[in-house]
Write an enzyme that holds these catalytic residues in place. Structure first.
Site, short mmCIF file in Angstrom:
data_model
loop_
_atom_site.label_atom_id
_atom_site.label_comp_id
_atom_site.label_asym_id
_atom_site.label_seq_id
_atom_site.Cartn_x
_atom_site.Cartn_y
_atom_site.Cartn_z
N ASP A 72 -0.31 7.08 5.21
CA ASP A 72 -0.06 8.23 4.35
C ASP A 72 -1.17 9.27 4.54
OD1 ASP A 72 1.77 9.21 2.65
OD2 ASP A 72 1.07 8.15 0.87
N LEU A 110 12.81 -0.09 -11.05
CA LEU A 110 12.19 -1.22 -10.37
C LEU A 110 11.62 -0.73 -9.04
CD1 LEU A 110 14.89 -4.01 -10.89
CD2 LEU A 110 12.80 -3.59 -12.23
N PRO A 111 10.51 -1.34 -8.58
CA PRO A 111 10.03 -1.00 -7.25
C PRO A 111 11.11 -1.30 -6.21
CG PRO A 111 8.85 -2.91 -8.16
CD PRO A 111 9.69 -2.36 -9.24
N SER A 112 11.13 -0.50 -5.17
CA SER A 112 12.10 -0.58 -4.06
C SER A 112 13.43 0.09 -4.37
CB SER A 112 12.35 -2.01 -3.58
OG SER A 112 11.17 -2.54 -3.01
N HIS A 115 -1.13 -5.50 13.97
CA HIS A 115 -0.16 -5.36 12.87
C HIS A 115 -0.09 -3.91 12.42
CE1 HIS A 115 1.89 -5.99 9.09
NE2 HIS A 115 2.20 -7.21 9.50
N PHE A 116 1.11 -3.34 12.43
CA PHE A 116 1.23 -1.93 12.04
C PHE A 116 2.42 -1.69 11.11
CE2 PHE A 116 3.98 -2.51 15.67
CZ PHE A 116 5.12 -1.82 15.30
N LYS A 133 -10.04 -3.52 -10.20
CA LYS A 133 -8.90 -4.44 -10.06
C LYS A 133 -8.36 -4.39 -8.63
CE LYS A 133 -7.82 -3.87 -14.93
NZ LYS A 133 -6.83 -3.62 -15.97
N SER A 178 5.55 6.55 5.95
CA SER A 178 4.30 6.16 6.61
C SER A 178 4.49 4.95 7.53
CB SER A 178 3.22 5.86 5.56
OG SER A 178 3.61 4.76 4.74
N HIS A 179 5.61 4.21 7.37
CA HIS A 179 5.81 3.01 8.19
C HIS A 179 7.20 2.95 8.80
CE1 HIS A 179 2.04 2.10 6.31
NE2 HIS A 179 1.85 1.19 7.25
N ASP A 228 5.75 -3.65 -2.73
CA ASP A 228 4.97 -3.68 -1.49
C ASP A 228 4.02 -2.49 -1.52
OD1 ASP A 228 3.95 -3.81 1.06
OD2 ASP A 228 5.79 -3.12 2.04
P1 NDP Z 1 3.79 3.18 -2.44
O1 NDP Z 1 2.68 3.54 -3.33
O2 NDP Z 1 4.62 4.24 -1.84
O3 NDP Z 1 4.79 2.20 -3.19
C1 NDP Z 1 4.34 1.00 -3.71
C2 NDP Z 1 5.44 0.21 -4.38
O4 NDP Z 1 5.64 0.73 -5.69
C3 NDP Z 1 6.79 0.30 -3.69
O5 NDP Z 1 7.42 -0.95 -3.79
C4 NDP Z 1 7.50 1.39 -4.47
O6 NDP Z 1 8.90 1.32 -4.40
C5 NDP Z 1 7.00 1.13 -5.87
N1 NDP Z 1 7.02 2.29 -6.72
C6 NDP Z 1 6.61 3.55 -6.45
N2 NDP Z 1 6.77 4.34 -7.52
C7 NDP Z 1 7.30 3.56 -8.51
C8 NDP Z 1 7.72 3.79 -9.84
N3 NDP Z 1 7.62 4.99 -10.41
N4 NDP Z 1 8.23 2.75 -10.56
C9 NDP Z 1 8.34 1.52 -9.99
N5 NDP Z 1 7.99 1.25 -8.73
C10 NDP Z 1 7.47 2.25 -8.01
O7 NDP Z 1 3.26 2.20 -1.28
P2 NDP Z 1 1.96 2.37 -0.38
O8 NDP Z 1 1.85 3.79 0.04
O9 NDP Z 1 0.80 1.73 -1.03
O10 NDP Z 1 2.39 1.49 0.89
C11 NDP Z 1 3.41 1.98 1.74
C12 NDP Z 1 3.70 0.98 2.81
O11 NDP Z 1 2.58 0.86 3.68
C13 NDP Z 1 3.98 -0.45 2.34
O12 NDP Z 1 5.26 -0.79 2.83
C14 NDP Z 1 2.91 -1.29 2.96
O13 NDP Z 1 3.33 -2.57 3.41
C15 NDP Z 1 2.51 -0.45 4.14
N6 NDP Z 1 1.14 -0.77 4.54
C16 NDP Z 1 0.95 -1.56 5.63
C17 NDP Z 1 -0.33 -1.90 6.02
C18 NDP Z 1 -0.58 -2.83 7.15
O14 NDP Z 1 -1.73 -3.17 7.38
N7 NDP Z 1 0.38 -3.26 7.89
C19 NDP Z 1 -1.51 -1.39 5.32
C20 NDP Z 1 -1.18 -0.59 4.16
C21 NDP Z 1 0.10 -0.27 3.81
P3 NDP Z 1 9.73 2.42 -3.52
O15 NDP Z 1 9.39 2.12 -2.08
O16 NDP Z 1 11.17 2.18 -3.86
O17 NDP Z 1 9.24 3.78 -3.95
O1 PYC Z 2 -1.04 2.48 6.43
O2 PYC Z 2 -2.90 1.51 5.90
C1 PYC Z 2 -1.92 1.63 6.63
C2 PYC Z 2 -1.74 0.71 7.77
C3 PYC Z 2 -2.68 -0.04 8.37
C4 PYC Z 2 -2.06 -0.74 9.38
C5 PYC Z 2 -0.75 -0.37 9.36
N1 PYC Z 2 -0.59 0.51 8.36
#
Ligand code: NDP
Ligand code: PYC
Length: 338
Positions: free
Chosen positions: A189, A306-308, A121-122, A231, A48-49, A179
Site C-alpha cells: 500500500d 464483516l471483514p472480507s 513470499h509476496f 498491541k 496492493s496484492h 487478513d
Molecule cells: P486492510 O487494512 O485493507 O484490511 C484488513 C482486513 O480488515 C480485511 O480483512 C478487510 O476486509 C477488513 N476490513 C477493512 N475495513 C473493515 C471494516 N470497516 N469493517 C470490518 N472489516 C474491515 O489490509 P492490509 O492493508 O493490512 O493488508 C492487505 C493485504 O496485504 C492482506 O491481504 C495481507 O495478507 C497482505 N500482506 C501481505 C504481506 C506478506 O508478507 N505477504 C505483508 C503485509 C500484508 P476487506 O478486504 O473486505 O476490506
Molecule cells: O505489502 O507488506 C507488504 C508485503 C510484504 C511482502 C508482500 N507484501
C-alpha cells in the site's frame, strides 16, 4: 469506469500473467500457481496484492536471488507437521504442494501445521486461508517480511509488515476471513501511494530522523509503524517468533539482510495452522456453528460489516462485469514482455 481503468475478462488477466511470468523465466508450474493468486487478488479488488505483484515478482527476479524453476520438496508429515522446502523459489507452488498434506493431517489429528521454508513470499494470505475454509477447516496463517517496521516507542525497523489471517468455515458461499498487516499499512500500500504521488495516513511511519511523516518516500527511508501501538507491536513480535524462530527460518531482519538492498520481495518461512471444528467441537459442532452464526448476525444486524465483505462484493462484481485494473498498471505489466 473511467479512462484510467480497464474492465477485462478474468481469462485475459490470467493469460497476460502467464505470458509475462514465463517470459521472465519462471517454469509453467510456478507461473500457474502465482497467476492463480495474483488474479484472485485483482478479482477481489485487493489492489496492493493483486496484479501489481507481477511487478514485484519481476523486480525480485532481477535480483538474481530467486530460483525460477525449483520444484518444492514435500517432506513426509511428522505428527501434525508437514514441511515443504521451497528451495529459494516463490511460495505459491510450495503452498499448493503442501496443502493436501495439511488437510489430511488436520482431518486425522484435529489440527495440523504446514511449514514452508526458504520461500520468496509476496502474496496476500486470504487465498491461503480460503483454501482451508473451503475444506470445512478453521485456519490461522502468518508470515514475516522485511524489517521495515519499528516497534512501538522505537524508530528503527525490526519487524516485517507481518500479516495475520484467520478463516472460519460458514454455511453458504463465503467464509469469515480477516487478513491484515500488523503494520499501520501494508508495504504494498505504501508503494501504491508512492506510485500515485499520494500522502500516507497519519501514523503510518517516521522519517530517517524518527520524526512522524506521511511522505511515502521519507517513510521508506525511515521506518513504518505498527497498527494499534503496543498491541500491534506485540502481535508482530509473535509473527516473528511463530513464523520465523519456531519454524527454523529467517526473521524479517534476516530476510532483509539476505536481500542486501537488491529490492526483492521477502525471503523467509511461512506458517499455516489448520483446525478441524468437527473434531474440536465433537458432537457439539452443529450447535457451535449456530452460535457462531448468531454472533455474525449480531455484528451485521447493527450495520457493521464483516471483514472480507468488501472483497466478496468485488468478487461478485468481477464475475458480472470483468476485472477492474488500472490502465497504467496493465501497461506496466505488458511492458515486461518487451
Ligand atoms: P486492510 O487494512 O485493507 O484490511 C484488513 C482486513 O480488515 C480485511 O480483512 C478487510 O476486509 C477488513 N476490513 C477493512 N475495513 C473493515 C471494516 N470497516 N469493517 C470490518 N472489516 C474491515 O489490509 P492490509 O492493508 O493490512 O493488508 C492487505 C493485504 O496485504 C492482506 O491481504 C495481507 O495478507 C497482505 N500482506 C501481505 C504481506 C506478506 O508478507 N505477504 C505483508 C503485509 C500484508 P476487506 O478486504 O473486505 O476490506
Ligand atoms: O505489502 O507488506 C507488504 C508485503 C510484504 C511482502 C508482500 N507484501
Amino acid at each position: 469506469m473511467n479512462n484510467d481503468t480497464l474492465l477485462i475478462p478474468e481469462s485475459q488477466l490470467h493469460d497476460l500473467s502467464m505470458r509475462v511470468l514465463q517470459h521472465l523465466g519462471l517454469s509453467a508450474a510456478h507461473a500457474s500457481a502465482m497467476t492463480r493468486i495474483v488474479v484472485a487478488g485483482q478479482r477481489d479488488a485487493c489492489q496492493s496484492h493483486g496484479a501489481y505483484r507481477i511487478l514485484s515478482a519481476a523486480q525480485t527476479i532481477r535480483t538474481g536471488l530467486v530460483d525460477l524453476q525449483a520444484e518444492p520438496i514435500v517432506q513426509p508429515t511428522q505428527g501434525a507437521i508437514t514441511r515443504v522446502d521451497a528451495r529459494k523459489a516463490f511460495s505459491p507452488l510450495a503452498l499448493e504442494a503442501g496443502l493436501p498434506h495439511l488437510v489430511a493431517a488436520t482431518r486425522q489429528l484435529g489440527m495440523g501445521a504446514l511449514v514452508i521454508n526458504h520461500c520468496f513470499h509476496f502474496t496476500a494470505l486470504w487465498p491461503e486461508v480460503e483454501m482451508l475454509t473451503a475444506q470445512g477447516l478453521a485456519a490461522l496463517v502468518m508470515t514475516p517480511s522485511h524489517a521495515w517496521v519499528a516497534p512501538t516507542g522505537g524508530k528503527r525497523g525490526v519487524f516485517g509488515t507481518n500479516p495475520i489471517a484467520f478463516g472460519w468455515p460458514r454455511p453458504g458461499p463465503y467464509p469469515y476471513v480477516f487478513d491484515f498487516a500488523t503494520s499501520a499499512i501494508a508495504r504494498g500500500d505504501l508503494e501504491l501511494h508512492r506510485r500515485a504521488g499520494k500522502r500516507l495516513p497519519e501514523g503510518a511511519g517516521v522519517d530517517a530522523d524518527g520524526a512522524p511523516s506521511t511522505d511515502p518516500v521519507a517513510v521508506a527511508k525511515g521506518a513504518m509503524l505498527t497498527f494499534g501501538g503496543h498491541k500491534g507491536s506485540a502481535l508482530s513480535t509473535m509473527v516473528e517468533l511463530m513464523a520465523g524462530a519456531l519454524i527454523g527460518d529467517l526473521n524479517s531482519q534476516g530476510s532483509m539482510d539476505f536481500d542486501a538492498g537488491k529490492g526483492g520481495v521477502p525471503y523467509h518461512g511461512h506458517l499455516l495452522l489448520a483446525f478441524d471444528p468437527q473434531r474440536f467441537a465433537g458432537g457439539e459442532w452443529p450447535a457451535s456453528q449456530e452460535r457462531a452464526e448468531a454472533m455474525f448476525a449480531a455484528i451485521t444486524d447493527q450495520g457493521a460489516r464483516l471483514p472480507s465483505e468488501r472483497r466478496f462484493a468485488a468478487r461478485a462484481q468481477s464475475a458480472k462485469q470483468g476485472i477492474s485494473i488500472s490502465r497504467a498498471l496493465y501497461n506496466d505489466i505488458e511492458a515486461l514482455l518487451q
